[in-house]
Design a protein around this motif. Structure first.
Motif, PDB file in Angstrom:
ATOM      1  N   GLY A 192       0.982  -1.243   0.465  1.00  0.00           N
ATOM      2  CA  GLY A 192      -0.232  -0.033   0.051  1.00  0.00           C
ATOM      3  C   GLY A 192       0.866   1.266  -0.248  1.00  0.00           C
ATOM      4  N   LEU A 193       1.662   1.513   0.536  1.00  0.00           N
ATOM      5  CA  LEU A 193       2.413   2.281   1.026  1.00  0.00           C
ATOM      6  C   LEU A 193       3.136   2.721  -0.309  1.00  0.00           C
ATOM      7  CD1 LEU A 193       3.980   1.826   4.265  1.00  0.00           C
ATOM      8  CD2 LEU A 193       2.586   3.501   3.920  1.00  0.00           C
ATOM      9  N   ALA A 194       3.936   1.801  -1.456  1.00  0.00           N
ATOM     10  CA  ALA A 194       4.156   1.945  -2.571  1.00  0.00           C
ATOM     11  C   ALA A 194       3.776   2.213  -3.782  1.00  0.00           C
ATOM     12  CB  ALA A 194       5.304   0.346  -3.113  1.00  0.00           C
ATOM     13  N   LYS A 195       2.042   1.724  -3.386  1.00  0.00           N
ATOM     14  CA  LYS A 195       1.001   2.748  -4.432  1.00  0.00           C
ATOM     15  C   LYS A 195       1.272   3.782  -4.316  1.00  0.00           C
ATOM     16  CE  LYS A 195      -2.742   2.826  -6.829  1.00  0.00           C
ATOM     17  NZ  LYS A 195      -2.070   3.224  -8.128  1.00  0.00           N
ATOM     18  N   GLN A 196       0.979   4.351  -3.330  1.00  0.00           N
ATOM     19  CA  GLN A 196       1.337   5.877  -2.540  1.00  0.00           C
ATOM     20  C   GLN A 196       1.810   6.814  -2.881  1.00  0.00           C
ATOM     21  OE1 GLN A 196       0.283   5.276   1.001  1.00  0.00           O
ATOM     22  NE2 GLN A 196      -1.072   6.975   1.659  1.00  0.00           N
ATOM     23  N   LEU A 197       2.859   5.503  -2.661  1.00  0.00           N
ATOM     24  CA  LEU A 197       4.753   7.242  -3.365  1.00  0.00           C
ATOM     25  C   LEU A 197       4.234   7.030  -5.107  1.00  0.00           C
ATOM     26  CD1 LEU A 197       7.293   5.586  -1.261  1.00  0.00           C
ATOM     27  CD2 LEU A 197       6.805   8.048  -1.348  1.00  0.00           C
ATOM     28  N   THR A 198       4.035   6.017  -5.132  1.00  0.00           N
ATOM     29  CA  THR A 198       3.802   5.773  -7.046  1.00  0.00           C
ATOM     30  C   THR A 198       3.015   7.103  -7.835  1.00  0.00           C
ATOM     31  OG1 THR A 198       4.862   3.935  -6.961  1.00  0.00           O
ATOM     32  CG2 THR A 198       3.358   4.632  -9.338  1.00  0.00           C
ATOM     33  N   ASP A 199       1.830   7.249  -7.127  1.00  0.00           N
ATOM     34  CA  ASP A 199       0.838   7.935  -7.273  1.00  0.00           C
ATOM     35  C   ASP A 199       1.427   9.438  -6.777  1.00  0.00           C
ATOM     36  OD1 ASP A 199      -0.675   5.589  -7.473  1.00  0.00           O
ATOM     37  OD2 ASP A 199      -1.932   5.976  -5.709  1.00  0.00           O
ATOM     38  N   ALA A 200       1.676   9.402  -5.562  1.00  0.00           N
ATOM     39  CA  ALA A 200       2.820  11.041  -5.265  1.00  0.00           C
ATOM     40  C   ALA A 200       3.422  10.931  -6.387  1.00  0.00           C
ATOM     41  CB  ALA A 200       2.955  11.122  -3.482  1.00  0.00           C
ATOM     42  N   ALA A 201       4.294  10.586  -6.381  1.00  0.00           N
ATOM     43  CA  ALA A 201       5.084  11.050  -7.404  1.00  0.00           C
ATOM     44  C   ALA A 201       5.425  11.685  -8.781  1.00  0.00           C
ATOM     45  CB  ALA A 201       6.655   9.847  -8.078  1.00  0.00           C
ATOM     46  N   ALA A 202       3.536  10.930  -9.482  1.00  0.00           N
ATOM     47  CA  ALA A 202       3.169  10.905 -10.280  1.00  0.00           C
ATOM     48  C   ALA A 202       2.393  12.093 -10.322  1.00  0.00           C
ATOM     49  CB  ALA A 202       2.466   9.831 -10.888  1.00  0.00           C
ATOM     50  N   VAL A 229      12.113   8.105  -5.845  1.00  0.00           N
ATOM     51  CA  VAL A 229      11.125   8.920  -5.919  1.00  0.00           C
ATOM     52  C   VAL A 229      12.063  10.462  -5.333  1.00  0.00           C
ATOM     53  CG1 VAL A 229       8.721   9.860  -4.612  1.00  0.00           C
ATOM     54  CG2 VAL A 229       8.783   7.656  -5.628  1.00  0.00           C
ATOM     55  N   ALA A 230      12.463  10.002  -4.427  1.00  0.00           N
ATOM     56  CA  ALA A 230      13.782  11.234  -3.816  1.00  0.00           C
ATOM     57  C   ALA A 230      14.266  11.318  -4.626  1.00  0.00           C
ATOM     58  CB  ALA A 230      14.637  10.489  -2.505  1.00  0.00           C
ATOM     59  N   ALA A 231      14.666  11.135  -6.300  1.00  0.00           N
ATOM     60  CA  ALA A 231      15.154  11.776  -6.999  1.00  0.00           C
ATOM     61  C   ALA A 231      14.843  12.066  -7.797  1.00  0.00           C
ATOM     62  CB  ALA A 231      15.727  10.476  -8.151  1.00  0.00           C
ATOM     63  N   GLU A 232      13.537  12.301  -7.820  1.00  0.00           N
ATOM     64  CA  GLU A 232      13.058  12.926  -8.964  1.00  0.00           C
ATOM     65  C   GLU A 232      11.966  14.301  -8.036  1.00  0.00           C
ATOM     66  OE1 GLU A 232      12.169  12.749 -11.718  1.00  0.00           O
ATOM     67  OE2 GLU A 232      13.683  10.754 -12.220  1.00  0.00           O
ATOM     68  N   LYS A 233      11.868  14.203  -6.229  1.00  0.00           N
ATOM     69  CA  LYS A 233      11.262  15.216  -6.004  1.00  0.00           C
ATOM     70  C   LYS A 233      11.262  14.579  -4.767  1.00  0.00           C
ATOM     71  CE  LYS A 233       6.654  14.944  -8.106  1.00  0.00           C
ATOM     72  NZ  LYS A 233       4.758  14.621  -8.161  1.00  0.00           N
ATOM     73  N   PRO A 234      11.283  16.191  -3.882  1.00  0.00           N
ATOM     74  CA  PRO A 234      12.126  16.353  -1.926  1.00  0.00           C
ATOM     75  C   PRO A 234      11.604  14.914  -1.458  1.00  0.00           C
ATOM     76  CG  PRO A 234      12.355  17.910  -3.081  1.00  0.00           C
ATOM     77  CD  PRO A 234      11.367  17.210  -4.484  1.00  0.00           C
ATOM     78  N   VAL A 235      11.628  13.569  -0.615  1.00  0.00           N
ATOM     79  CA  VAL A 235      11.208  12.823   0.500  1.00  0.00           C
ATOM     80  C   VAL A 235      11.695  13.053   1.427  1.00  0.00           C
ATOM     81  CG1 VAL A 235      10.680  10.944   1.186  1.00  0.00           C
ATOM     82  CG2 VAL A 235      10.640  11.348  -1.625  1.00  0.00           C
ATOM     83  N   VAL A 236      10.978  13.713   2.794  1.00  0.00           N
ATOM     84  CA  VAL A 236      11.597  14.323   3.646  1.00  0.00           C
ATOM     85  C   VAL A 236      10.865  13.507   4.970  1.00  0.00           C
ATOM     86  CG1 VAL A 236      11.726  16.160   5.733  1.00  0.00           C
ATOM     87  CG2 VAL A 236      11.982  16.527   3.856  1.00  0.00           C
ATOM     88  N   ALA A 237      11.778  12.803   5.300  1.00  0.00           N
ATOM     89  CA  ALA A 237      11.161  12.064   6.136  1.00  0.00           C
ATOM     90  C   ALA A 237      11.195  12.379   8.210  1.00  0.00           C
ATOM     91  CB  ALA A 237      11.802  10.447   6.847  1.00  0.00           C
ATOM     92  N   VAL A 238      10.500  12.366   8.177  1.00  0.00           N
ATOM     93  CA  VAL A 238       9.610  13.286   9.611  1.00  0.00           C
ATOM     94  C   VAL A 238       9.267  12.057  10.431  1.00  0.00           C
ATOM     95  CG1 VAL A 238       8.138  14.843  11.054  1.00  0.00           C
ATOM     96  CG2 VAL A 238       8.791  15.185   8.295  1.00  0.00           C
ATOM     97  N   VAL A 239       9.749  12.475  11.997  1.00  0.00           N
ATOM     98  CA  VAL A 239      10.053  10.816  12.503  1.00  0.00           C
ATOM     99  C   VAL A 239       8.725  11.829  13.849  1.00  0.00           C
ATOM    100  CG1 VAL A 239      10.880   9.081  13.891  1.00  0.00           C
ATOM    101  CG2 VAL A 239      12.100   9.655  12.228  1.00  0.00           C
ATOM    102  N   ASN A 240       7.532  11.297  14.271  1.00  0.00           N
ATOM    103  CA  ASN A 240       6.539  11.495  14.512  1.00  0.00           C
ATOM    104  C   ASN A 240       5.811  10.148  15.587  1.00  0.00           C
ATOM    105  OD1 ASN A 240       5.040  13.727  15.811  1.00  0.00           O
ATOM    106  ND2 ASN A 240       4.033  14.129  13.760  1.00  0.00           N
TER     107      ASN A 240
END
Length: 461
Positions: free
Chosen positions: A105-115, A146-157
């Motif tokens: 599911g997370l991979a699907k979300q990342l793919t959609d966000a990148a596109a 995805v981080a090679a195309e758009k900034p991806v920031v991991a916020v540990v929360n």
């Protein structure tokens, strides 16, 4: 003829499915979470025909899903992907009632966000103890892609342990709060020997199999030395891949050797930064505002689609019309304002983190919180004040006997004053102090009939 009752097939993961994913398989999970899972499963896995109620996920599978809505949240051009709870390889569980989130599911979300062309940056909102080893490495590769195309920031929360940290390590940046728990770079495999339990119930299992290693690691007996060695080797293979993955994402900040040297320990806040596991202290809101204020793409500094004024007398110099210039100025003002707010929030978060994360704050947490949130002290000033104050003394709480000393027992004599009169006098003294009456008049007795204070008259009745 009465139709037979039909019981629908259960959907979602049952405790049996969860047990299958936890027991006898390598896990990239914080050991505390493993203990919780084992406690939940203990005594609840049926050995006979008893069934358990299924845990139904809140989301359906993504493959073939027909929906116009996004699979992730968007706020001001920033896609937000939440990585919460225990992580499993397959299934579309996002915010499931079972507490599972799937790599699929997370991979699907990342793919959609990148596109999505409206998404210029992505935030990974992490609060997970980790999960299954299988599947994590593929998702981590997706984050890196995805981080090679758009900034991806991991916020540990507020936790990114084991598999969750493996995912975060491939982001452009890792941001923590002063209390974030980060690390647990290790692998665990749990085996339960249930032979004693079965013997107590009079159950003696017989395993008929072909292939010498077909039933290795079964729960009906202890592990042999050979099987234990094989399982340890399997865990070692996953561990090698894990530290290599972390080193690939963190680079010089956290090499494979440094990752191994942590020995799967977790680190909190600033210590995680000092160890190379994270980059800076900030808040979810500050990171979001900062990403919202940045233009789309990497290295882009100018807004697109708005003609900017030019100078010079040559034919290439084109002056924009009044509306375009006003629009450019308005956009520039808004961008500057957003950037200023983001910078202020970032500085405030760093200041608070420096104060609360200091050694001096540990000795006086109450004063440290006051200086961090109620004053404008710099970290140096706050630490100086904490040093001068020293360690806070533990509050003295009187015992019941001490508080009851001098008070009359129920039904007994109260001496010169009855218990009611004594309480009335105390109440009067308190009211006098609030009203500013001189100290020498606070304890003076006032006859009940002549007392002008209605509260005292009421108490004397």
């Amino acid at each position: 003829m009465t139709e037979p009752a039909v019981t629908p097939a259960p959907s979602g993961p049952s405790l049996l499915h969860i047990a299958d994913r936890v027991l006898g398989r390598p896990l990239l999970m914080h050991p505390g979470k493993v203990e919780v899972l084992l406690h939940v499963l203990e005594g609840r896995i049926p050995l006979g025909d008893a069934s358990l109620a299924p845990l139904t996920p809140d989301a359906s599978r993504f493959t073939g899903q027909v929906s116009a809505s996004r699979t992730f949240r968007v706020e001001g051009g920033v896609g937000i992907v939440s990585i919460v709870g225990s992580l499993v390889n397959r299934g579309a569980w996002i915010g499931a009632s079972s507490g599972l989130t799937s790599y699929e599911g997370l991979a699907k979300q990342l793919t959609d966000a990148a596109a999505d062309p409206k998404v210029k940056a992505i935030m990974l909102d992490l609060d997970s103890p980790g999960g299954e080893a299988t599947g994590m490495f593929a998702l981590a590769a997706k984050v890196r892609e995805v981080a090679a195309e758009k900034p991806v920031v991991a916020v540990v929360n507020d936790m990114a342990a084991s598999a969750a940290y493996g995912i975060a390590s491939q982001a452009t940046e890792i941001v923590v709060s002063p209390t974030s728990i980060v690390g647990s770079i290790g692998v665990v495999l749990t085996h339960l020997d249930r032979s004693g339990e079965l013997a107590a119930k009079g159950i003696k299992p017989t395993l008929i199999h072909a292939g010498a290693h077909k039933v290795d690691g079964n729960p009906f007996g202890p592990l042999s030395d050979a099987v234990r060695a094989d399982l340890q080797a399997e865990v070692g293979q996953f561990y090698d891949q894990f530290v290599g993955l972390v080193a690939q994402g963190r680079g010089a900040k956290l090499s494979a050797a440094k990752a191994r040297a942590t020995e799967a320990r977790t680190f909190i806040g600033q210590e995680a930064i000092d160890r190379g596991l994270a980059d800076r202290v900030s808040t979810f809101e500050a990171v979001l505002a900062s990403l919202q204020s940045k233009p789309a793409g990497r290295g882009t500094t100018a807004s697109k689609g708005v003609p900017m004024p030019t100078t010079g007398a040559g034919p290439a110099a084109v002056a924009p019309d009044g509306d375009a210039l006003a629009a450019a100025r308005s956009e520039g003002h808004a961008a500057g304002l957003a950037e200023g707010r983001a910078l202020g929030a970032k500085e405030a978060a760093e200041r608070i983190g420096a104060i609360l994360g200091s050694d001096e704050a540990k000795a006086n947490a109450t004063l440290a919180a006051h200086l961090a949130f109620r004053t404008a002290f710099s970290p140096a000033e706050a630490i100086s004040a904490l040093t001068a104050a020293g360690r806070a003394a533990a509050p003295s709480v009187p015992t019941i006997a001490e508080r009851a000393a001098g008070m009359a027992e129920f039904g007994g004599s109260a001496g010169p004053l009855s218990a009611r009169e004594d309480a009335s006098a105390a109440w009067g003294r308190a009211i006098s102090r609030v009203s500013g009456a001189p100290a020498e008049t606070q304890a003076a007795p006032v006859p009940a009939a002549a007392d002008p204070n209605p509260w005292r008259r009421l108490l004397r009745r």
